[in-house]
Design an enzyme around this catalytic site. Structure first.
Site, PDB file in Angstrom:
ATOM      1  N   PRO A 174      93.052  34.986 105.855  1.00 38.39           N
ATOM      2  CA  PRO A 174      92.171  35.243 106.785  1.00 38.39           C
ATOM      3  C   PRO A 174      90.783  36.094 106.424  1.00 38.39           C
ATOM      4  CG  PRO A 174      93.999  36.878 106.893  1.00 38.39           C
ATOM      5  CD  PRO A 174      94.226  35.782 106.052  1.00 38.39           C
ATOM      6  N   ASN A 175      89.897  35.610 106.985  1.00 35.55           N
ATOM      7  CA  ASN A 175      88.351  36.088 106.991  1.00 35.55           C
ATOM      8  C   ASN A 175      87.776  36.029 105.520  1.00 35.55           C
ATOM      9  OD1 ASN A 175      88.459  37.260 109.649  1.00 35.55           O
ATOM     10  ND2 ASN A 175      89.898  38.981 108.740  1.00 35.55           N
ATOM     11  N   ARG A 198      91.921  52.015  99.014  1.00 33.59           N
ATOM     12  CA  ARG A 198      91.131  52.170 100.171  1.00 33.59           C
ATOM     13  C   ARG A 198      92.242  52.835 101.481  1.00 33.59           C
ATOM     14  NH1 ARG A 198      89.508  46.184 101.291  1.00 33.59           N
ATOM     15  NH2 ARG A 198      88.558  47.206 103.258  1.00 33.59           N
ATOM     16  N   HIS A 251      93.552  40.125  95.019  1.00 33.88           N
ATOM     17  CA  HIS A 251      92.360  40.745  96.007  1.00 33.88           C
ATOM     18  C   HIS A 251      91.351  40.956  95.373  1.00 33.88           C
ATOM     19  CE1 HIS A 251      95.729  41.256  98.935  1.00 33.88           C
ATOM     20  NE2 HIS A 251      96.587  41.560  97.957  1.00 33.88           N
ATOM     21  N   TYR A 291      83.123  43.169  99.529  1.00 39.36           N
ATOM     22  CA  TYR A 291      83.561  41.990  99.012  1.00 39.36           C
ATOM     23  C   TYR A 291      82.700  41.087  98.105  1.00 39.36           C
ATOM     24  CZ  TYR A 291      87.417  43.269 102.344  1.00 39.36           C
ATOM     25  OH  TYR A 291      88.463  43.794 103.163  1.00 39.36           O
ATOM     26  N   GLU A 307      98.932  36.995  93.302  1.00 38.95           N
ATOM     27  CA  GLU A 307      98.645  37.622  94.417  1.00 38.95           C
ATOM     28  C   GLU A 307      97.521  38.011  93.896  1.00 38.95           C
ATOM     29  OE1 GLU A 307      99.177  41.373  97.350  1.00 38.95           O
ATOM     30  OE2 GLU A 307     100.683  39.807  97.285  1.00 38.95           O
ATOM     31  N   ASN A 323      95.265  34.717  97.793  1.00 38.21           N
ATOM     32  CA  ASN A 323      94.896  35.840  98.581  1.00 38.21           C
ATOM     33  C   ASN A 323      95.207  36.013  99.826  1.00 38.21           C
ATOM     34  OD1 ASN A 323      93.329  38.126  99.720  1.00 38.21           O
ATOM     35  ND2 ASN A 323      91.399  37.822  98.151  1.00 38.21           N
ATOM     36  N   ARG A 371      80.326  39.160 105.075  1.00 42.05           N
ATOM     37  CA  ARG A 371      81.324  40.079 105.498  1.00 42.05           C
ATOM     38  C   ARG A 371      81.246  41.296 104.497  1.00 42.05           C
ATOM     39  NH1 ARG A 371      87.589  39.855 104.566  1.00 42.05           N
ATOM     40  NH2 ARG A 371      87.985  41.746 105.711  1.00 42.05           N
ATOM     41  N   ALA A 422      94.731  40.303 105.125  1.00 35.66           N
ATOM     42  CA  ALA A 422      95.331  41.256 105.838  1.00 35.66           C
ATOM     43  C   ALA A 422      96.842  41.045 105.974  1.00 35.66           C
ATOM     44  CB  ALA A 422      94.766  41.525 107.196  1.00 35.66           C
TER      45      ALA A 422
END
Length: 152
Positions: free
Chosen positions: A10-11, A107, A100, A23, A98, A74, A18, A77
């Site tokens: 997502p996103n 964070r 990121h 990012y 995985e 990835n 964004r 969330a």
């Protein structure tokens, strides 16, 4: 030829627009082009897909079985709470890496736990879009037998 499915959660369709301070500036389209090109250099066929929908990501993972040798994921969330995605990964016999873009461990505290990482072959975080290339490099090394074959 080794086939790798790159799944963006997502996103990630908003890359380059964004929160660029977190990012980066690269768009998803450019990232996918770079991964396909890098894969070609290493003799790996790379296909990419993105969805903001949890069930679609699970469907991609299920459909990858028998079609792809590895998945780079990835989960965005969904990393932190999607037991459905975690179970989807565990249900297939395909190694998943995985990734990121940001260092999720530096964070907000809710980002520190990944429910998906325990069923993945490995996790790469914090290197921006290079995180994906590092995952592809790890897969290339595994395929060539030049990396430790430890399963975690």
């Amino acid at each position: 030829m080794i086939k790798v499915l790159v799944l963006h959660g997502p996103n990630l369709n908003r890359l380059g627009k964004r929160e660029t301070d977190i990012y980066g500036q690269m768009t998803l389209e450019k990232l996918n082009e770079r991964l396909v090109s890098k894969g070609r250099e290493w003799g790996i066929e790379v296909q990419c897909a993105q969805s903001n929908i949890e069930g679609e990501l699970i469907d991609f993972i299920h459909q990858a079985e028998g079609e792809f040798d590895y998945i780079i994921l990835n989960p965005g969330a969904f990393t932190h709470y999607s037991y459905a995605l975690r179970d989807g990964i565990a249900s297939v016999d395909i190694p998943v890496v995985e990734v990121h873009l940001s260092n999720v461990h530096s964070r907000e505290s809710f980002r520190h736990t990944s429910v998906t990482a325990p069923v993945c072959r490995g996790q790469i975080v914090g290197f921006g879009t290079l995180s994906y290339e590092l995952a592809l490099a790890a897969i290339s090394a595994w395929v060539q037998g030049s990396a430790d074959d430890h399963k975690g």
